[in-house]
Design a protein around this motif. Structure first.
Motif, mmCIF file in Angstrom:
data_model
loop_
_atom_site.group_PDB
_atom_site.id
_atom_site.type_symbol
_atom_site.label_atom_id
_atom_site.label_comp_id
_atom_site.label_asym_id
_atom_site.label_seq_id
_atom_site.Cartn_x
_atom_site.Cartn_y
_atom_site.Cartn_z
ATOM 1 N N ASP A 163 -4.662 -3.283 -25.859
ATOM 2 C CA ASP A 163 -4.380 -4.702 -25.659
ATOM 3 C C ASP A 163 -2.903 -5.002 -25.873
ATOM 4 O O ASP A 163 -2.282 -5.728 -25.080
ATOM 5 N N ARG A 164 -2.337 -4.473 -26.928
ATOM 6 C CA ARG A 164 -0.922 -4.706 -27.222
ATOM 7 C C ARG A 164 -0.030 -4.253 -26.072
ATOM 8 O O ARG A 164 0.867 -4.976 -25.629
ATOM 9 N N ARG B 170 -12.038 0.262 -32.460
ATOM 10 C CA ARG B 170 -11.250 -0.961 -32.550
ATOM 11 C C ARG B 170 -9.756 -0.627 -32.487
ATOM 12 O O ARG B 170 -8.982 -1.340 -31.846
ATOM 13 N N LYS B 171 -9.352 0.443 -33.155
ATOM 14 C CA LYS B 171 -7.946 0.835 -33.165
ATOM 15 C C LYS B 171 -7.432 1.074 -31.751
ATOM 16 O O LYS B 171 -6.347 0.604 -31.387
ATOM 17 N N LEU B 172 -8.203 1.785 -30.938
ATOM 18 C CA LEU B 172 -7.793 2.051 -29.566
ATOM 19 C C LEU B 172 -7.768 0.767 -28.751
ATOM 20 O O LEU B 172 -6.839 0.531 -27.972
ATOM 21 N N ALA B 173 -8.765 -0.077 -28.921
ATOM 22 C CA ALA B 173 -8.806 -1.338 -28.176
ATOM 23 C C ALA B 173 -7.588 -2.200 -28.491
ATOM 24 O O ALA B 173 -6.963 -2.776 -27.587
ATOM 25 N N LYS C 246 -1.453 7.233 -27.300
ATOM 26 C CA LYS C 246 -1.190 7.404 -25.869
ATOM 27 C C LYS C 246 -1.581 6.141 -25.082
ATOM 28 O O LYS C 246 -1.610 6.161 -23.853
ATOM 29 N N ALA C 247 -1.864 5.069 -25.804
ATOM 30 C CA ALA C 247 -2.390 3.863 -25.157
ATOM 31 C C ALA C 247 -1.381 3.222 -24.212
ATOM 32 O O ALA C 247 -1.768 2.658 -23.190
ATOM 33 N N ARG C 248 -0.094 3.289 -24.541
ATOM 34 C CA ARG C 248 0.885 2.631 -23.678
ATOM 35 C C ARG C 248 0.888 3.240 -22.284
ATOM 36 O O ARG C 248 0.851 2.524 -21.273
ATOM 37 N N GLN C 249 0.933 4.564 -22.211
ATOM 38 C CA GLN C 249 0.960 5.214 -20.908
ATOM 39 C C GLN C 249 -0.333 4.958 -20.151
ATOM 40 O O GLN C 249 -0.319 4.726 -18.933
ATOM 41 N N LEU D 187 -18.249 -3.341 -31.901
ATOM 42 C CA LEU D 187 -17.013 -3.053 -31.178
ATOM 43 C C LEU D 187 -16.831 -4.033 -30.027
ATOM 44 O O LEU D 187 -15.721 -4.509 -29.771
ATOM 45 N N ALA D 188 -17.918 -4.352 -29.329
ATOM 46 C CA ALA D 188 -17.820 -5.315 -28.228
ATOM 47 C C ALA D 188 -17.328 -6.666 -28.735
ATOM 48 O O ALA D 188 -16.467 -7.305 -28.111
#
Length: 234
Positions: free
Chosen positions: A107-108, A100-103, A83-86, A142-143
């Motif tokens: 970013d993409r 990391r996957k969500l970050a 749901k990252a695009r929205q 993660l940071a």
């Protein structure tokens, strides 16, 4: 009614900051408007509130398009990477990055949209298995990943402490988050290591959170009253 509650909250925030020897201007209110109809959000805007938080993408999308584009929006719910695009399209700040996957997904999509997206890392400070968020000892890694692999602006940390009837029971967890942020800032892991955002404190405990260093408090029920829209889980 909303303006009376708003004025009361702002005054309470100022008193808490002053008790801690802080400038009240260093603390911002994010009005949590999940399950709150647009009309009541408009009432809060009329009182002077400009920053709002939503937990559900589908509900947020229906509201944001109907409200002034001068507002700032924080996403404060659990976010899946698919749901990252929205989320990147709708929100200015994502407060709940915990992997990391969500970050990388945020970013993409932010790059594709040509948007500068600010994020906070959600820390499971109470180590509760039922809650989202990364464990404190995993936060630095993660940071570093966010800094080295993305163009996201890492602004700070966010937490939801274990539920407690007494706000004082939340104080140790707020202090732990502040201390963790200090450790990460000493390593230069934030976009601005002199002003790290700490999103902590809600309707029941935000004065205590401010006393312990919160720069963002997320207040919904104390401002808007009981929720009146059905829950949306998207």
């Amino acid at each position: 009614m909303v303006c009376e509650q708003y004025a009361r909250i702002i005054a309470t925030m100022a008193r808490a900051a002053e008790r801690a020897g802080r400038d009240p201007q260093t603390v911002r209110l994010v009005a949590i408007s999940k399950q709150v109809p647009v009309e009541r959000i408009r009432a809060a805007i009329a009182c002077g509130q400009t920053v709002f938080g939503e937990n559900y993408l589908q509900e947020a999308a229906a509201k944001i398009t109907r409200l002034p584009d001068t507002l700032r929006w924080h996403f404060t719910g659990h976010l899946q990477s698919n749901k990252a695009r929205q989320a990147a399209e709708l929100f200015d700040v994502i407060e709940t990055v915990d992997s990391r996957k969500l970050a990388l997904a945020l970013d993409r999509h932010a790059r594709a949209l040509n948007r500068q997206l600010s994020v906070l890392i959600q820390v499971n400070i109470g180590r509760e298995p039922q809650k989202s968020g990364i464990l404190p000892e995993e936060t630095a890694a993660l940071a570093r990943s966010i800094n080295e692999e993305t163009g996201l602006r890492l602004a700070g940390l966010m937490t939801l402490p274990p539920h407690a009837d007494d706000p004082e029971q939340s104080r140790p967890y707020f202090r732990m988050l502040r201390e963790l942020a200090g450790q990460l800032a000493a390593q230069g892991l934030f976009a601005d290591n002199t002003r790290v955002e700490l999103s902590m404190g809600m309707s029941d405990d935000y004065p205590v959170a401010i006393e312990e260093g919160a720069t963002i408090v997320r207040v919904g029920t104390a401002l808007f009253g009981a929720r009146s829209l059905p829950g949306v889980t998207a």
